[in-house]
Design a protein around this motif. Structure first.
Motif, mmCIF file in Angstrom:
data_model
loop_
_atom_site.group_PDB
_atom_site.id
_atom_site.type_symbol
_atom_site.label_atom_id
_atom_site.label_comp_id
_atom_site.label_asym_id
_atom_site.label_seq_id
_atom_site.Cartn_x
_atom_site.Cartn_y
_atom_site.Cartn_z
ATOM 1 N N LEU A 307 0.718 -1.100 0.030
ATOM 2 C CA LEU A 307 -0.041 0.018 0.058
ATOM 3 C C LEU A 307 0.813 1.167 -0.044
ATOM 4 N N SER A 308 2.258 1.046 -0.272
ATOM 5 C CA SER A 308 2.944 2.459 -0.098
ATOM 6 C C SER A 308 2.863 3.547 -0.886
ATOM 7 N N TRP A 309 2.183 2.957 -2.184
ATOM 8 C CA TRP A 309 1.770 3.938 -3.298
ATOM 9 C C TRP A 309 0.798 5.043 -3.086
ATOM 10 N N VAL A 310 0.117 4.595 -1.813
ATOM 11 C CA VAL A 310 -1.092 5.689 -1.248
ATOM 12 C C VAL A 310 -0.258 7.015 -0.927
ATOM 13 N N VAL A 311 0.854 7.085 -0.375
ATOM 14 C CA VAL A 311 1.381 8.196 0.086
ATOM 15 C C VAL A 311 1.842 9.216 -1.096
ATOM 16 N N THR A 312 1.697 8.758 -2.205
ATOM 17 C CA THR A 312 2.119 9.556 -3.349
ATOM 18 C C THR A 312 1.113 10.571 -3.572
ATOM 19 N N PHE A 313 -0.457 10.215 -3.102
ATOM 20 C CA PHE A 313 -1.509 11.024 -3.229
ATOM 21 C C PHE A 313 -1.481 12.194 -2.093
ATOM 22 N N ALA A 320 8.052 11.537 -5.071
ATOM 23 C CA ALA A 320 7.464 10.166 -5.551
ATOM 24 C C ALA A 320 8.257 9.212 -5.028
ATOM 25 N N ALA A 321 9.791 9.451 -4.819
ATOM 26 C CA ALA A 321 10.588 8.196 -4.359
ATOM 27 C C ALA A 321 10.118 7.551 -2.822
ATOM 28 N N VAL A 322 9.378 8.586 -2.065
ATOM 29 C CA VAL A 322 8.931 8.001 -0.717
ATOM 30 C C VAL A 322 8.202 6.889 -0.638
ATOM 31 N N GLN A 323 7.610 6.528 -1.625
ATOM 32 C CA GLN A 323 6.617 5.388 -1.715
ATOM 33 C C GLN A 323 7.650 4.053 -1.428
ATOM 34 N N TRP A 324 8.700 4.124 -2.095
ATOM 35 C CA TRP A 324 9.643 3.010 -2.080
ATOM 36 C C TRP A 324 10.497 3.130 -0.916
ATOM 37 N N ILE A 325 10.757 4.140 -0.329
ATOM 38 C CA ILE A 325 11.815 4.227 0.822
ATOM 39 C C ILE A 325 11.057 3.927 2.092
ATOM 40 N N VAL A 326 9.996 4.294 2.312
ATOM 41 C CA VAL A 326 8.998 4.407 3.489
ATOM 42 C C VAL A 326 8.670 2.654 4.036
#
Length: 469
Positions: A307-313, A320-326
């Motif tokens: 579900l990390s892709w949710v942070v991009t919203f 955008a790189a946050v979704q992978w790093i988190v």
């Protein structure tokens, strides 16, 4: 401590984590990526200065509190030496103009150095005054003092937006410093009887020396743990850029949602496990709790991966790189919480040097990991290094506890955590290229979790049903 008191103390950490999860993403929409990274350096500096200038006397204050007849005098002995040392250090640094701000932000402005100095003093005072509330079991006052500064920070940022103020570093640091100073004032008001009485007491040098003999050796372990949790930001500042540090800080803020589990569990666990141990029922209960926390840790990693892709919203496009790093960033709170269930043997045997050794060893791993990975992967490398280091920390604490106390089943502990950490590492470094494969990986992990922990799931569902019925 009663359940009501535990709940009062838990409000602060839980609310603070929630507000932290909200505030930094909001800041990313109004301030530059570089300034978000610079704010992270301020937070690192605050943590380090409190640890260093307290001289371990904050730990001595906690140790001596219930035995001290004159508690205001004890507060003065604990607070005064470090405060004088901090003030002298800051006066020397401020006499150099904007050097302090230059070292932290690459912006050698004197007014920024002054704001940093105010934040350092207020944070130091807040540390000791918060201990007064904690030791007197004034949980609600303690929690409110943690929540109010974050609310004030959001209010100030909102004010900036409303009046069209400049979205620059000065206003960002000013908002943070104002929030820190505000909490210091609140702490000061809530503990005024204690510190006002302490001012009038005489400083007992002999007792101060005794407190220093206890507190100073603890600084080494504290510095090691600070390094384990903060050295990644220092390396990003040195080896990468403030932009990378800004991305990493935002990822860490989202990962702080997992720290809610850590905060609540840590509040309840320590008094409970020692009560079990004193009754001779510790080992079996520790194994059971450890298995439940392991289930939560693996579930946390798997859901974060899916579900990390949710942070991009919630973030601007340049984050955008946050979704992978988190996903790697949640390793710190989750693995630390799990290690709290397996480290009890060190506490029961009173061999705290082993905890320090675990922290120092994991810190060394983090140093090498950051040095190796950050030049190649930036913020992603920092996240991976810290995640792996906390697995080492968890492993060493577990093994030391077993050596000092009693054996415990750990095949599942190591197997599931290694699978989760390995997945987080690959996801963070190469997730963008392996999207479909990573979804499959986390689904397999989730399936294995459902099979292996089906007994715990059934037990929890049954418990909830009984409560609702």
């Amino acid at each position: 401590m009663t359940p009501k008191q535990i709940a009062a103390f838990a409000i602060g950490p839980i609310g603070g984590a929630v507000l932290g999860l909200i505030s930094l993403p909001i800041i990313t929409w109004f301030f530059s990526q570089e300034d978000v990274g610079r704010l992270a350096m301020l937070q690192v500096t605050l943590g380090f200065s409190i640890l260093l200038f307290s001289l371990g006397l904050d730990q001595s204050y906690v140790r001596e509190f219930h035995e001290a007849e004159d508690k205001p005098a004890l507060l003065k002995r604990a607070m005064l030496p470090g405060l004088l040392l901090l003030l002298i250090t800051l006066l020397v640094l401020l006499s150099l103009g904007g050097k302090l701000a230059g070292w932290l932000f690459d912006v050698p402005a004197w007014h920024l150095s002054v704001l940093v100095a105010v934040a350092l003093v207020a944070s130091y005072l807040s540390r000791f005054l918060s201990l007064v509330l904690r030791m007197n079991e004034r949980g609600l006052a303690f929690s409110m003092s943690q929540l109010l500064p974050k609310l004030l920070m959001l209010a100030i940022i909102g004010g900036y937006v409303a009046v069209g103020a400049d979205k620059d570093l000065t206003n960002l640091v000013l908002a943070n410093t104002a929030a820190i100073a505000f909490v210091c004032v609140i702490y000061g008001w809530n503990t005024r009887a204690e510190w006002l009485a302490g001012i009038r007491t005489k400083l007992d040098v002999d007792q101060l020396k005794s407190m220093l003999r206890f507190g100073l050796p603890l600084i080494m372990g504290g510095l090691a743990f600070w390094g384990l949790t903060a050295i990644d930001k220092v390396f990003l500042r040195t080896l990468a850029s403030f932009e990378e540090l800004g991305v990493y800080s935002v990822a860490v803020s989202f990962a702080a949602a997992a720290s809610i589990l850590q905060s609540v569990f840590s509040t309840v666990w320590a008094p409970t496990v020692y009560k079990w141990a004193s009754a001779g029922a510790g080992l079996e209960n520790v194994h059971k709790v450890s298995r439940y926390i392991l289930a939560l840790v693996v579930l946390g990693f798997a859901l974060a991966g899916l579900l990390s892709w949710v942070v991009t919203f919630f973030l601007p496009a340049n984050y955008a790189a946050v979704q992978w790093i988190v996903v790697s960033c949640i390793g710190y709170p989750l693995l630390y919480t799990l290690s709290e269930t397996t480290v009890v043997g060190i506490g029961i045997s009173r061999r705290s040097s082993f905890s320090m050794l675990a922290a120092i060893s994991a810190f060394a791993v983090n140093l090498l990991g950051n040095w190796w990975l950050i030049p190649h992967f930036g913020a992603a490398g920092a996240a991976v290094s810290t995640c792996v280091s906390f697995w080492v920390f968890f492993f060493l604490r577990t093994e030391f506890s077993i050596y000092l106390w009693n054996p415990m089943p750990r095949l599942a502990l190591y197997a599931f955590t290694l699978i989760a950490v390995a997945g987080a590492v690959v996801f963070t470094l190469w997730g963008g290229a392996l999207k479909g494969w990573m979804v499959g990986y986390w689904l397999v992990v989730l399936t294995a979790w459902a099979v292996f922990f089906r007994g715990e799931v059934v037990e929890v569902v049954g418990f909830v049903r009984r409560r609702i019925a």
